[in-house]
Motif scaffolding. Structure first.
Motif, PDB file in Angstrom:
ATOM      1  N   UNK A  39       0.832  -1.200   0.000  1.00 30.23           N
ATOM      2  CA  UNK A  39       0.000   0.000   0.000  1.00 30.23           C
ATOM      3  C   UNK A  39       0.868   1.253   0.000  1.00 30.23           C
ATOM      4  N   UNK A  40       1.911   1.258   0.814  1.00 26.03           N
ATOM      5  CA  UNK A  40       2.810   2.412   0.848  1.00 26.03           C
ATOM      6  C   UNK A  40       3.436   2.653  -0.516  1.00 26.03           C
ATOM      7  N   UNK A  41       3.898   1.590  -1.165  1.00 24.26           N
ATOM      8  CA  UNK A  41       4.531   1.730  -2.470  1.00 24.26           C
ATOM      9  C   UNK A  41       3.532   2.207  -3.521  1.00 24.26           C
ATOM     10  N   UNK A  42       2.285   1.772  -3.407  1.00 19.93           N
ATOM     11  CA  UNK A  42       1.259   2.244  -4.337  1.00 19.93           C
ATOM     12  C   UNK A  42       1.015   3.734  -4.159  1.00 19.93           C
ATOM     13  N   UNK A  43       0.983   4.191  -2.911  1.00 16.92           N
ATOM     14  CA  UNK A  43       0.825   5.625  -2.643  1.00 16.92           C
ATOM     15  C   UNK A  43       1.987   6.409  -3.228  1.00 16.92           C
ATOM     16  N   UNK A  44       3.193   5.881  -3.085  1.00 15.73           N
ATOM     17  CA  UNK A  44       4.368   6.573  -3.597  1.00 15.73           C
ATOM     18  C   UNK A  44       4.379   6.617  -5.116  1.00 15.73           C
TER      19      UNK A  44
END
Length: 250
Positions: free
Chosen positions: A96-101
């Motif tokens: 999820x964090x990588x998708x946000x980034x």
């Protein structure tokens, strides 16, 4: 010299032409990055001090110096800082964090982080500009080099890429651990004659190194590895640490 050319092409707006980099040249580019950072930082310091000498209010001069650095680097590092802040600020698993980034837009964490970090840099340059052109340019060069030395630490061996593709995957795990340490040691030694009173420069580099090491450890746990955004965030964090320490003690 292919690594230096690639570092200039990747990290500045200078029209340096390079072919498709091999993994070896890409790894070498990270080792040259502190020299490129020193160039950008020195010019930022010259801009801040020069504008103050021309009668521009110090804080405005500091803001313009920071803006110049962002333009000179295509905004890559500040974009990485904002994306990293958004990734760290969201809840959920690493995916999820990588998708946000990857989203590309700046979320609330990124916006606030940019305001705080860039505003702090501007205020620090404004303070340093009172010490004259030489002091401000030297401080900027030291900050720029120390920040980019963080690239090698974030891409050291044993730290995987958090996701396939992109700059992070290209350089992840390519640097021996001692490359960043050697750069920080050289910069600390250089700081004894680059800035007045000797010890403030050493302290500034040490603080930058510790903060970058902490960021790398945290992002590795949170994202599962490193990314190009993390490299940009490490650079901005290191730059900020150096000029804040120097502005406080010089």
């Amino acid at each position: 010299m292919g690594g230096l050319a690639l570092a200039l092409s990747w990290l500045t707006v200078l029209p340096v032409r390079t072919g498709a980099p091999t993994p070896a040249v890409a790894a070498a580019a990270l080792r040259w990055a502190p020299l490129v950072g020193a160039l950008v930082g020195a010019v930022s310091g010259l801009v801040a001090a020069g504008l103050v000498l021309a009668g521009v209010p110090a804080l405005v001069a500091g803001l313009l110096a920071v803006a110049m650095a962002a333009l000179a680097t295509r905004g890559m590092h500040v974009d990485g800082l904002a994306d990293t802040a958004d990734g760290l600020g969201c809840y959920g698993p690493p995916e999820r964090s990588l998708a946000v980034m990857r989203d590309g837009g700046a979320g609330p964490f990124g916006v606030v982080t940019l305001i705080v970090v860039l505003g702090t840099q501007a205020a620090a340059f404004a303070t340093l500009a009172a010490g004259g052109v030489a002091v401000t340019a030297a401080a900027g060069a030291l900050a720029g080099a120390a920040g980019r030395a963080g690239f090698a630490w974030c891409a050291r061996r044993g730290v995987p890429a958090a996701r396939p593709g992109g700059l992070g995957a290209t350089v992840a795990g390519t640097q021996p651990w001692w490359v960043a340490v050697a750069w920080w040691a050289v910069l600390a030694a250089a700081a004894t004659w680059l800035v007045p009173a000797r010890w403030p420069g050493v302290l500034a580099v040490a603080v930058a190194a510790l903060l970058v090491a902490g960021l790398s450890a945290h992002t590795r746990r949170r994202f599962g590895g490193t990314t190009g955004d993390v490299l940009g965030a490490a650079s901005e964090l290191g730059v900020t640490a150096v000029i804040v320490v120097l502005s406080a003690v010089l």
